[in-house]
Design an enzyme around this catalytic site. Sequence first.
Site, PDB file in Angstrom:
ATOM      1  N   ARG A   1       0.865  -1.178   0.000  1.00 24.85           N
ATOM      2  CA  ARG A   1       0.000   0.000   0.000  1.00 24.85           C
ATOM      3  C   ARG A   1       0.905   1.232   0.000  1.00 24.85           C
ATOM      4  O   ARG A   1       1.906   1.282   0.717  1.00 24.85           O
ATOM      5  CB  ARG A   1      -0.915   0.028   1.237  1.00 24.85           C
ATOM      6  CG  ARG A   1      -2.109  -0.933   1.151  1.00 24.85           C
ATOM      7  CD  ARG A   1      -3.112  -0.538   0.057  1.00 24.85           C
ATOM      8  NE  ARG A   1      -4.221  -1.474  -0.049  1.00 24.85           N
ATOM      9  CZ  ARG A   1      -4.296  -2.508  -0.869  1.00 24.85           C
ATOM     10  NH1 ARG A   1      -3.276  -2.775  -1.685  1.00 24.85           N
ATOM     11  NH2 ARG A   1      -5.359  -3.282  -0.916  1.00 24.85           N
TER      12      ARG A   1
ATOM     13  N   ASP B   1       4.373  -0.585  -6.980  1.00 25.02           N
ATOM     14  CA  ASP B   1       3.130  -0.949  -7.673  1.00 25.02           C
ATOM     15  C   ASP B   1       1.964  -0.173  -7.070  1.00 25.02           C
ATOM     16  O   ASP B   1       0.846  -0.238  -7.555  1.00 25.02           O
ATOM     17  CB  ASP B   1       2.871  -2.458  -7.563  1.00 25.02           C
ATOM     18  CG  ASP B   1       1.646  -2.877  -8.364  1.00 25.02           C
ATOM     19  OD1 ASP B   1       1.601  -2.554  -9.581  1.00 25.02           O
ATOM     20  OD2 ASP B   1       0.720  -3.476  -7.791  1.00 25.02           O
TER      21      ASP B   1
ATOM     22  N   GLU C   1      -2.862   7.154  -4.942  1.00 27.45           N
ATOM     23  CA  GLU C   1      -3.279   6.436  -6.148  1.00 27.45           C
ATOM     24  C   GLU C   1      -4.792   6.465  -6.402  1.00 27.45           C
ATOM     25  O   GLU C   1      -5.222   6.312  -7.540  1.00 27.45           O
ATOM     26  CB  GLU C   1      -2.789   4.986  -6.127  1.00 27.45           C
ATOM     27  CG  GLU C   1      -3.522   4.091  -5.151  1.00 27.45           C
ATOM     28  CD  GLU C   1      -3.040   2.643  -5.234  1.00 27.45           C
ATOM     29  OE1 GLU C   1      -1.820   2.423  -5.260  1.00 27.45           O
ATOM     30  OE2 GLU C   1      -3.902   1.749  -5.261  1.00 27.45           O
TER      31      GLU C   1
ATOM     32  N   HIS D   1      -0.699  -0.381  -9.768  1.00 25.27           N
ATOM     33  CA  HIS D   1      -1.462  -1.340  -8.957  1.00 25.27           C
ATOM     34  C   HIS D   1      -1.937  -2.512  -9.836  1.00 25.27           C
ATOM     35  O   HIS D   1      -3.136  -2.787  -9.922  1.00 25.27           O
ATOM     36  CB  HIS D   1      -2.653  -0.663  -8.275  1.00 25.27           C
ATOM     37  CG  HIS D   1      -3.062  -1.361  -7.005  1.00 25.27           C
ATOM     38  ND1 HIS D   1      -3.360  -0.702  -5.857  1.00 25.27           N
ATOM     39  CD2 HIS D   1      -3.205  -2.686  -6.719  1.00 25.27           C
ATOM     40  CE1 HIS D   1      -3.697  -1.570  -4.921  1.00 25.27           C
ATOM     41  NE2 HIS D   1      -3.600  -2.801  -5.425  1.00 25.27           N
TER      42      HIS D   1
HETATM   43  P1  NAD Z   1      -1.332 -11.165   5.073  1.00 23.01           P
HETATM   44  O1  NAD Z   1      -2.391 -10.664   5.989  1.00 23.01           O
HETATM   45  O2  NAD Z   1      -1.299 -12.612   4.716  1.00 23.01           O
HETATM   46  O3  NAD Z   1       0.114 -10.794   5.677  1.00 23.01           O
HETATM   47  C1  NAD Z   1       0.447  -9.556   6.214  1.00 23.01           C
HETATM   48  C2  NAD Z   1       1.592  -9.766   7.208  1.00 23.01           C
HETATM   49  O4  NAD Z   1       2.035  -8.478   7.652  1.00 23.01           O
HETATM   50  C3  NAD Z   1       1.176 -10.564   8.454  1.00 23.01           C
HETATM   51  O5  NAD Z   1       2.071 -11.643   8.662  1.00 23.01           O
HETATM   52  C4  NAD Z   1       1.282  -9.536   9.572  1.00 23.01           C
HETATM   53  O6  NAD Z   1       1.672 -10.108  10.819  1.00 23.01           O
HETATM   54  C5  NAD Z   1       2.355  -8.613   9.029  1.00 23.01           C
HETATM   55  N1  NAD Z   1       2.433  -7.325   9.692  1.00 23.01           N
HETATM   56  C6  NAD Z   1       1.447  -6.639  10.333  1.00 23.01           C
HETATM   57  N2  NAD Z   1       1.964  -5.501  10.858  1.00 23.01           N
HETATM   58  C7  NAD Z   1       3.284  -5.474  10.529  1.00 23.01           C
HETATM   59  C8  NAD Z   1       4.354  -4.573  10.785  1.00 23.01           C
HETATM   60  N3  NAD Z   1       4.167  -3.465  11.513  1.00 23.01           N
HETATM   61  N4  NAD Z   1       5.583  -4.867  10.297  1.00 23.01           N
HETATM   62  C9  NAD Z   1       5.789  -5.995   9.592  1.00 23.01           C
HETATM   63  N5  NAD Z   1       4.824  -6.894   9.320  1.00 23.01           N
HETATM   64  C10 NAD Z   1       3.582  -6.636   9.784  1.00 23.01           C
HETATM   65  O7  NAD Z   1      -1.417 -10.257   3.774  1.00 23.01           O
HETATM   66  P2  NAD Z   1      -0.938 -10.619   2.296  1.00 23.01           P
HETATM   67  O8  NAD Z   1      -2.024 -11.344   1.584  1.00 23.01           O
HETATM   68  O9  NAD Z   1       0.423 -11.202   2.351  1.00 23.01           O
HETATM   69  O10 NAD Z   1      -0.891  -9.146   1.672  1.00 23.01           O
HETATM   70  C11 NAD Z   1       0.060  -8.183   2.094  1.00 23.01           C
HETATM   71  C12 NAD Z   1      -0.371  -6.819   1.558  1.00 23.01           C
HETATM   72  O11 NAD Z   1      -0.268  -6.815   0.133  1.00 23.01           O
HETATM   73  C13 NAD Z   1      -1.864  -6.511   1.820  1.00 23.01           C
HETATM   74  O12 NAD Z   1      -2.020  -5.858   3.027  1.00 23.01           O
HETATM   75  C14 NAD Z   1      -2.267  -5.632   0.657  1.00 23.01           C
HETATM   76  O13 NAD Z   1      -2.243  -4.291   1.087  1.00 23.01           O
HETATM   77  C15 NAD Z   1      -1.178  -5.860  -0.376  1.00 23.01           C
HETATM   78  N6  NAD Z   1      -1.722  -6.349  -1.664  1.00 23.01           N
HETATM   79  C16 NAD Z   1      -1.374  -5.695  -2.796  1.00 23.01           C
HETATM   80  C17 NAD Z   1      -1.851  -6.137  -4.018  1.00 23.01           C
HETATM   81  C18 NAD Z   1      -1.470  -5.453  -5.313  1.00 23.01           C
HETATM   82  O14 NAD Z   1      -2.098  -5.706  -6.347  1.00 23.01           O
HETATM   83  N7  NAD Z   1      -0.462  -4.606  -5.333  1.00 23.01           N
HETATM   84  C19 NAD Z   1      -2.678  -7.260  -4.071  1.00 23.01           C
HETATM   85  C20 NAD Z   1      -2.993  -7.931  -2.883  1.00 23.01           C
HETATM   86  C21 NAD Z   1      -2.508  -7.468  -1.677  1.00 23.01           C
END
Ligand code: NAD
Length: 332
Positions: free
Chosen positions: A234, A258, A263, A295
Amino acid sequence: MRVAVFSAKPYDRRFLTEADQEAGHELVFLEPRLSPDTASLAGGCDAVCAFVNDDLSAPVLERLAAIGVRLVALRSAGYNHVDLTAARKLGLAVTRVPGYSPYAVAEHCAGLVLALNRRIHRAYNRVREHNFALNGLLGFDLHGRTVGVIGTGKIGVRFIRIMAGFGCRVLAYDPYPGDEAIAAGARYVPLETLLAESDIVTLHCPLTPETYHLIDERRIAQMRDGVMLINTSRGALIDTAAVLRALKTGRIGHLGLDVYEEEADLFFEDLSDEMPGDDLFSRLVTFPNVLITGHQAFFTEDALRNIAASTVESLTAYARDGSTAGIAPDAL
Ligand code: NAD
């Protein structure tokens, strides 16, 4: 369920219609982005289906609730753009699609790393002009380099596996460490150690009040000189203005994004005739060592099919018994 699908692109129409064949909800595809001005288009609908660029602030949720909407079905994993407190007060249920395809995002992230390191975007532009000189295109072997992964959830773990496959040393940081990241080849270290030792730093944590501007002036100062910074999670996880300053001094050697802080008003549309040219975004893209995609990390056939299937499942489960169990954001 009659469902207003906002920000509907042709691919949303295709995959949602396919996924809905059996369930047979009434899907009303609306091109506009959900906003205070467009919320009334959901009149007569039980649910709205929204994406990451839709406005789900309290005033919009209030309007939706007032016209009879009961469910907000997000076709995204992230839900930082939803005012969950307002939703709860208004009795609006919210569902999302966690983990629809962590491979899509992890693979795109690897693509940014490879392209930036080997200057593939620049080389391509040159070759198109019949310029085959190699000056300025010098990269490094990924093998043996250190990669720092911040956030080891579904996407982070897949990315660790890819980088371990390249022979990288992978360091990880997560307030909730998990065995999967270790099995994938990472070693958990404190955030300061990760920043100090990594040649490549990549963000895979959600945007929350705690992670807002996680990468700021102070964190950048803790990183290696010339570090490669990647953000596919994000935009507001990094302080873009601080990153721009670090690009100017060379502290950040490569930047792959990305996602972008502002955005919501930019991405997913063709604005090639409208961009002013002197804003932060336009300045960022002038750097040859910056590679930005709009994105699109989630944008694979497989991910879109999974998003559509999970969204339809959420609608059906809610229609059956008001259930959002297992799919509602944990924070609800
Ligand atoms: P997820 O919930 O499986 O994993 C997120 C991880 O971040 C968890 O293990 C959590 O403990 C950890 N976390 C929380 N706070 C933290 C901190 N302060 N420091 C470090 N780690 C921390 O999520 P995911 O499915 O792996 O997705 C991750 C992110 O990717 C999502 O939050 C979303 O914003 C982003 N995303 C982007 C796209 C894209 O198209 N660019 C698509 C899907 C998801």
